[in-house]
Design an enzyme around this catalytic site. Sequence first.
Site, PDB file in Angstrom:
ATOM      1  N   LEU A 194       0.800  -1.137  -0.062  1.00  0.00           N
ATOM      2  CA  LEU A 194      -0.046   0.250  -0.016  1.00  0.00           C
ATOM      3  C   LEU A 194       0.819   1.111  -0.023  1.00  0.00           C
ATOM      4  O   LEU A 194       1.880   1.312   0.726  1.00  0.00           O
ATOM      5  CB  LEU A 194      -0.953  -0.028   1.356  1.00  0.00           C
ATOM      6  CG  LEU A 194      -1.982   1.243   1.516  1.00  0.00           C
ATOM      7  CD1 LEU A 194      -3.322   0.637   2.105  1.00  0.00           C
ATOM      8  CD2 LEU A 194      -1.582   2.417   1.876  1.00  0.00           C
TER       9      LEU A 194
ATOM     10  N   ASN B 121       4.107   7.590   2.015  1.00  0.00           N
ATOM     11  CA  ASN B 121       4.655   8.697   1.342  1.00  0.00           C
ATOM     12  C   ASN B 121       3.977   9.896   1.403  1.00  0.00           C
ATOM     13  O   ASN B 121       4.650  10.820   1.256  1.00  0.00           O
ATOM     14  CB  ASN B 121       4.927   8.099  -0.045  1.00  0.00           C
ATOM     15  CG  ASN B 121       5.285   9.098  -0.861  1.00  0.00           C
ATOM     16  OD1 ASN B 121       6.712   9.546  -1.117  1.00  0.00           O
ATOM     17  ND2 ASN B 121       4.557   9.595  -1.696  1.00  0.00           N
TER      18      ASN B 121
ATOM     19  N   TYR C 119       6.779  22.066   8.446  1.00  0.00           N
ATOM     20  CA  TYR C 119       7.363  20.744   7.892  1.00  0.00           C
ATOM     21  C   TYR C 119       8.374  20.070   8.462  1.00  0.00           C
ATOM     22  O   TYR C 119       8.594  18.810   8.754  1.00  0.00           O
ATOM     23  CB  TYR C 119       7.600  21.243   6.348  1.00  0.00           C
ATOM     24  CG  TYR C 119       8.181  20.212   5.684  1.00  0.00           C
ATOM     25  CD1 TYR C 119       7.503  19.338   4.925  1.00  0.00           C
ATOM     26  CD2 TYR C 119       9.722  20.038   5.333  1.00  0.00           C
ATOM     27  CE1 TYR C 119       7.855  18.311   4.370  1.00  0.00           C
ATOM     28  CE2 TYR C 119       9.993  19.046   4.572  1.00  0.00           C
ATOM     29  CZ  TYR C 119       9.221  18.040   4.229  1.00  0.00           C
ATOM     30  OH  TYR C 119       9.758  16.916   3.440  1.00  0.00           O
TER      31      TYR C 119
ATOM     32  N   LYS D  28       8.322  16.020  10.230  1.00  0.00           N
ATOM     33  CA  LYS D  28       9.351  15.071   9.544  1.00  0.00           C
ATOM     34  C   LYS D  28      10.561  14.637  10.763  1.00  0.00           C
ATOM     35  O   LYS D  28      10.746  13.390  10.721  1.00  0.00           O
ATOM     36  CB  LYS D  28      10.201  15.659   8.385  1.00  0.00           C
ATOM     37  CG  LYS D  28       9.367  15.940   7.200  1.00  0.00           C
ATOM     38  CD  LYS D  28       8.770  14.717   6.691  1.00  0.00           C
ATOM     39  CE  LYS D  28       7.878  14.768   5.594  1.00  0.00           C
ATOM     40  NZ  LYS D  28       6.884  13.468   5.234  1.00  0.00           N
TER      41      LYS D  28
END
Length: 259
Positions: free
Chosen positions: A5, A86, A151, A155
Amino acid sequence: MKLSLVTGASTGLGKDFAIALAKKGYTPILVARSLDRLKSLAAEIKSLYGLDAIVIKQDLSKPGSAKELYNAVKKKKLSVEILVNNAGYGLNGEYFKNDFTKESEMIQLNVTSLAELCHLFLNDMVAAKNGRILNVASIASFQPGPLMANYCATKAYVLSLSESLAEEVRKYGVFVSCLCPGPTKTEFFERANMMNSKLLNFSPMTMDSETVVKAGMKALFSGQVVKIPGFSNFLIAFSVRFSPRSLVRKIAGFLNRLD
């Protein structure tokens, strides 16, 4: 049937991961917001490898979307062996000036949905004593990033979570890896409003998507916990440990600045 997936599969790294996994015989479950792009990719995979990719349209930036996706997979009675988290995006600009709705949706997509998908699918993988997860983070995971503040923070979360989960589930025959690429030639920079940034246009670290995916696939199947593609990216991530934080912030802010 071996199933993978891939989220954010309509373009860039996600698309290339789906193709790379199909090449290894894993029928991909393609997840993204763009149904037309997913259908086009499914047709390409069918043509190249004879596999009937499964398409699920899902916007993972919305609350509850991860559970909806998991339920859709279970409803189809599918057993996922490989999960590639992702999907994600960045947003350039001074944090206090940016639209907080977009910043909040970034947290939902980059952090909350990823974490929930890990939680849901790890339960299945541990029960089966088989499975692999690849979380796509960034070289930004290792440092603060003025003009990309939220961001970089998201991460950093992905990297920390991935490393911890890798230790927790290895004893069950399940492996978690984290891919931390530097700037990559995908639509990421366009969506982040960074096409004119120094990071993209003047960086020796910039890589193409296929090269990054090749490194990610190697990490995924070898069980490597943290993978930083490219020697320059590795050096920069490593050097952050020994550099003054004030200097790291200034350099990151300079690279994220628009021309």
